[in-house]
Motif scaffolding. Structure first.
Motif, PDB file in Angstrom:
ATOM      1  N   ASN A 131       0.872  -1.352  -0.173  1.00  0.00           N
ATOM      2  CA  ASN A 131       0.474   0.519  -0.133  1.00  0.00           C
ATOM      3  C   ASN A 131       0.712   1.575  -0.044  1.00  0.00           C
ATOM      4  O   ASN A 131       0.227   2.283  -0.626  1.00  0.00           O
ATOM      5  N   ALA A 132       2.048   1.338   1.035  1.00  0.00           N
ATOM      6  CA  ALA A 132       3.154   2.831   0.937  1.00  0.00           C
ATOM      7  C   ALA A 132       3.371   2.944  -0.440  1.00  0.00           C
ATOM      8  O   ALA A 132       3.716   3.389  -0.803  1.00  0.00           O
ATOM      9  N   LEU A 133       4.325   1.847  -1.108  1.00  0.00           N
ATOM     10  CA  LEU A 133       4.788   1.530  -2.343  1.00  0.00           C
ATOM     11  C   LEU A 133       3.362   2.615  -3.886  1.00  0.00           C
ATOM     12  O   LEU A 133       4.443   3.286  -3.961  1.00  0.00           O
ATOM     13  N   VAL A 134       2.803   1.683  -3.415  1.00  0.00           N
ATOM     14  CA  VAL A 134       1.540   1.779  -4.317  1.00  0.00           C
ATOM     15  C   VAL A 134       1.063   3.603  -4.774  1.00  0.00           C
ATOM     16  O   VAL A 134       1.627   4.499  -5.198  1.00  0.00           O
ATOM     17  N   MET A 135       0.353   4.229  -2.773  1.00  0.00           N
ATOM     18  CA  MET A 135       0.674   5.131  -2.552  1.00  0.00           C
ATOM     19  C   MET A 135       1.068   6.346  -3.066  1.00  0.00           C
ATOM     20  O   MET A 135       0.807   7.443  -3.623  1.00  0.00           O
ATOM     21  N   MET A 136       2.426   6.017  -2.625  1.00  0.00           N
ATOM     22  CA  MET A 136       3.437   6.844  -3.480  1.00  0.00           C
ATOM     23  C   MET A 136       3.803   6.965  -5.224  1.00  0.00           C
ATOM     24  O   MET A 136       4.186   8.300  -5.515  1.00  0.00           O
ATOM     25  N   ILE A 137       3.348   6.078  -5.865  1.00  0.00           N
ATOM     26  CA  ILE A 137       2.996   6.053  -7.506  1.00  0.00           C
ATOM     27  C   ILE A 137       1.696   7.100  -7.380  1.00  0.00           C
ATOM     28  O   ILE A 137       1.599   7.685  -8.462  1.00  0.00           O
ATOM     29  N   TYR A 138       0.555   6.524  -7.002  1.00  0.00           N
ATOM     30  CA  TYR A 138      -0.016   6.802  -7.281  1.00  0.00           C
ATOM     31  C   TYR A 138      -1.626   8.069  -6.916  1.00  0.00           C
ATOM     32  O   TYR A 138      -1.284   8.490  -7.552  1.00  0.00           O
ATOM     33  N   LEU A 160      -1.336  15.599   0.453  1.00  0.00           N
ATOM     34  CA  LEU A 160      -0.443  14.616  -0.156  1.00  0.00           C
ATOM     35  C   LEU A 160       0.864  14.275   1.529  1.00  0.00           C
ATOM     36  O   LEU A 160       1.069  13.020   0.915  1.00  0.00           O
ATOM     37  N   ALA A 161       1.518  15.277   1.390  1.00  0.00           N
ATOM     38  CA  ALA A 161       2.611  14.656   2.318  1.00  0.00           C
ATOM     39  C   ALA A 161       1.525  14.310   3.788  1.00  0.00           C
ATOM     40  O   ALA A 161       2.628  12.885   3.528  1.00  0.00           O
ATOM     41  N   VAL A 162       1.468  14.235   4.139  1.00  0.00           N
ATOM     42  CA  VAL A 162       0.186  13.983   5.504  1.00  0.00           C
ATOM     43  C   VAL A 162       0.278  12.783   5.131  1.00  0.00           C
ATOM     44  O   VAL A 162       0.201  11.772   5.312  1.00  0.00           O
ATOM     45  N   ILE A 163      -0.494  12.583   4.176  1.00  0.00           N
ATOM     46  CA  ILE A 163      -0.951  11.360   4.028  1.00  0.00           C
ATOM     47  C   ILE A 163       0.053  10.044   2.958  1.00  0.00           C
ATOM     48  O   ILE A 163      -0.379   8.988   4.051  1.00  0.00           O
ATOM     49  N   LEU A 164       0.745  10.921   2.897  1.00  0.00           N
ATOM     50  CA  LEU A 164       2.075   9.767   2.340  1.00  0.00           C
ATOM     51  C   LEU A 164       3.352   9.375   3.550  1.00  0.00           C
ATOM     52  O   LEU A 164       3.430   7.999   3.936  1.00  0.00           O
ATOM     53  N   LEU A 165       3.282  10.875   4.834  1.00  0.00           N
ATOM     54  CA  LEU A 165       4.183   9.999   5.757  1.00  0.00           C
ATOM     55  C   LEU A 165       2.914   8.833   6.376  1.00  0.00           C
ATOM     56  O   LEU A 165       3.605   8.191   7.102  1.00  0.00           O
ATOM     57  N   PHE A 166       1.804   8.906   6.697  1.00  0.00           N
ATOM     58  CA  PHE A 166       0.872   7.814   7.057  1.00  0.00           C
ATOM     59  C   PHE A 166       1.205   7.063   6.730  1.00  0.00           C
ATOM     60  O   PHE A 166       1.635   5.531   7.545  1.00  0.00           O
ATOM     61  N   TYR A 167       1.250   6.413   5.159  1.00  0.00           N
ATOM     62  CA  TYR A 167       2.085   5.085   4.932  1.00  0.00           C
ATOM     63  C   TYR A 167       2.810   4.697   5.543  1.00  0.00           C
ATOM     64  O   TYR A 167       3.101   3.983   5.528  1.00  0.00           O
ATOM     65  N   MET A 168       3.565   5.645   5.140  1.00  0.00           N
ATOM     66  CA  MET A 168       4.828   5.494   5.390  1.00  0.00           C
ATOM     67  C   MET A 168       5.678   4.789   7.314  1.00  0.00           C
ATOM     68  O   MET A 168       6.221   4.194   7.285  1.00  0.00           O
ATOM     69  N   ILE A 209      11.359  11.180   0.478  1.00  0.00           N
ATOM     70  CA  ILE A 209      10.580  10.930  -0.961  1.00  0.00           C
ATOM     71  C   ILE A 209      12.401   9.765  -1.307  1.00  0.00           C
ATOM     72  O   ILE A 209      11.937   8.317  -1.886  1.00  0.00           O
ATOM     73  N   SER A 210      13.300   9.690  -1.806  1.00  0.00           N
ATOM     74  CA  SER A 210      13.939   9.067  -2.442  1.00  0.00           C
ATOM     75  C   SER A 210      14.589   7.770  -0.831  1.00  0.00           C
ATOM     76  O   SER A 210      14.464   6.472  -1.560  1.00  0.00           O
ATOM     77  N   TYR A 211      15.673   8.135   0.178  1.00  0.00           N
ATOM     78  CA  TYR A 211      15.403   7.384   1.431  1.00  0.00           C
ATOM     79  C   TYR A 211      13.805   6.542   1.472  1.00  0.00           C
ATOM     80  O   TYR A 211      14.179   4.999   0.833  1.00  0.00           O
ATOM     81  N   MET A 212      13.146   6.680   1.773  1.00  0.00           N
ATOM     82  CA  MET A 212      11.685   5.924   1.910  1.00  0.00           C
ATOM     83  C   MET A 212      11.351   5.240   0.659  1.00  0.00           C
ATOM     84  O   MET A 212      10.785   3.814   1.108  1.00  0.00           O
ATOM     85  N   SER A 213      11.745   5.708  -0.552  1.00  0.00           N
ATOM     86  CA  SER A 213      11.555   4.932  -1.717  1.00  0.00           C
ATOM     87  C   SER A 213      12.746   3.657  -1.906  1.00  0.00           C
ATOM     88  O   SER A 213      11.995   1.953  -1.580  1.00  0.00           O
TER      89      SER A 213
END
Length: 403
Positions: A17-24, A50-58, A108-112
């Motif tokens: 979910n984290a990977l897919v959300m980071m892309i889509y 968007l950053a807050v949502i992605l942070l939640f998944y991370m 972005i880079s490190y977490m990816s």
């Protein structure tokens, strides 16, 4: 044993979910706020959300990273942090650029990289990527309709939108893979909506990524693994019978065909830079990279052995990872980096164990192999670091199982 397996499935669901959300999520946000009139003024707020949502998944993935790859996570983040500290001390003139990209470097880079490194269930990852690629088709249709109705809007002119085609190329390849592997006609139709936008609005390099994937896929899964039985030979001959006259016509009358396509796009308000470059025989035009490279070589000449420090070329780099690394760290480290990249990409391409993992490696290979030598920089981006995570996980012989 059953509880361990179930817990692993739950953990992998979080990673996927984290990977897919980071892309889509970035794709959908970009389309909505750049193609609906008036919304662009809220783009900065949307980026924060968007950053807050992605942070939640991370954050949900952090316990998994701690349990499964703490050593890799610690060594990589330690290396990055030490590199930044040394640069700030020895090359204070690079401070402004570091401050501009430091958040993207870590988030972005490190977490990816580290989330990709923890992926085990490649099959489920592919399934979810394809599912969301189909959903994104509706966004593609919306882009075309909105442009016809409202014209060029937002920060970016849709006459040429490299960011848009860069976002769409990964789901385009996943949906194409589904069509090729499942022989699904609808997937090919969905893929055409992606190609329409990439060809009419996007960068020629993103079209090249798709071509690279097709070539690798056909060689690896059709020509090398399949035995050409009688039916396949017959189909192949029939296709050639229809294709050869078409190829001859394209070769002898390509200017007419391109002019027709350009005219068709212009009628609906689109202005394809890629097709016009083809028509003017300028498809290999470097679009100013020659001047960038000249400046980079001047920078390298200042200190060829030790370089000018991390991020000395500014936020957008050298448009070539080898020149960039040489400018930053000097010729010896630059050569070692080139050798590492060659070895890494070679190992990724020849990997042959689990098909789902192979496919993910091939897709991300296809979208990075040209970009690292043509586009601005990999610093602060995700695709190169996704592949780095997937690839290092593979090369370290972790998780050799399919679900």
């Amino acid at each position: 044993m059953q509880n361990t397996y179930e817990n692993n499935l739950i953990e992998q669901k979080k990673v996927i979910n984290a990977l897919v959300m980071m892309i889509y999520l970035r794709i959908w946000k970009f389309i909505i706020f750049n193609f609906i009139p008036g919304l662009i003024i809220y783009n900065d707020i949307a980026n924060i959300v968007l950053a807050v949502i992605l942070l939640f998944y991370m954050v949900k993935v952090l316990p998994i990273i701690k349990n499964k790859s703490l050593n890799v996570a610690f060594i990589s983040i330690w290396f990055l942090t030490i590199l930044i500290i040394i640069t700030l001390i020895l090359y204070p003139e690079n401070r402004q650029t570091i401050l501009r990209v430091i958040v993207d470097l870590y988030t972005i880079s490190y977490m990816s990289f580290i989330i990709a490194y923890n992926l085990e269930n490649y099959k489920k990852f592919i399934e979810l990527m394809i599912r969301y690629a189909k959903i994104t088709v509706f966004f593609n249709i919306f882009i075309i309709i909105s442009h016809i109705i409202w014209g060029n809007i937002g920060y970016f002119s849709t006459d040429y939108n490299m960011s848009l085609s860069g976002y769409l190329v990964i789901p385009a390849i996943f949906i194409l893979y589904n069509g090729l592997s499942e022989k699904d006609i609808f997937s090919f139709i969905y893929f055409l909506t992606y190609m329409f936008i990439i060809l009419s609005m996007g960068s020629r390099s993103h079209t090249a990524y798709i071509i690279i994937f097709i070539i690798i896929y056909l060689i690896k899964y059709e020509f090398l693994r399949s035995k050409f039985k009688t039916k396949k030979i017959a189909i192949f001959i029939i296709l050639l019978a229809f294709l050869i006259p078409g190829i001859i016509m394209l070769y002898t009358h390509w200017e007419i065909v391109l002019s027709f396509l350009i005219g068709f796009f212009e009628k609906i308000g689109l202005n394809s830079r890629t097709l016009k470059l083809l028509l003017r025989n300028e498809i290999t035009n470097d679009m100013g990279r020659h001047e960038i490279y000249k400046d980079v070589f001047r920078q390298i000449n200042k200190n060829p052995l030790l370089g000018n420090g991390f991020l000395s070329l500014g936020k957008f780099g050298a448009h070539n990872i080898v020149l960039e690394v040489i400018a930053y760290f000097g010729i010896p480290i630059g050569v070692l980096t080139l050798l590492f990249l060659f070895y890494f990409y070679f190992k990724v391409l020849i990997y042959n164990n689990i098909k789902s993992r192979e496919i993910v490696l091939i897709i991300f290979f296809s979208v990075t192999i040209l970009s690292i030598f043509l586009h601005s920089t990999v610093i602060g981006t995700s695709n190169f670091f996704f592949l780095l995570g997937f690839g290092l996980n593979t090369l370290s012989n972790n998780y050799y199982k399919d679900y």
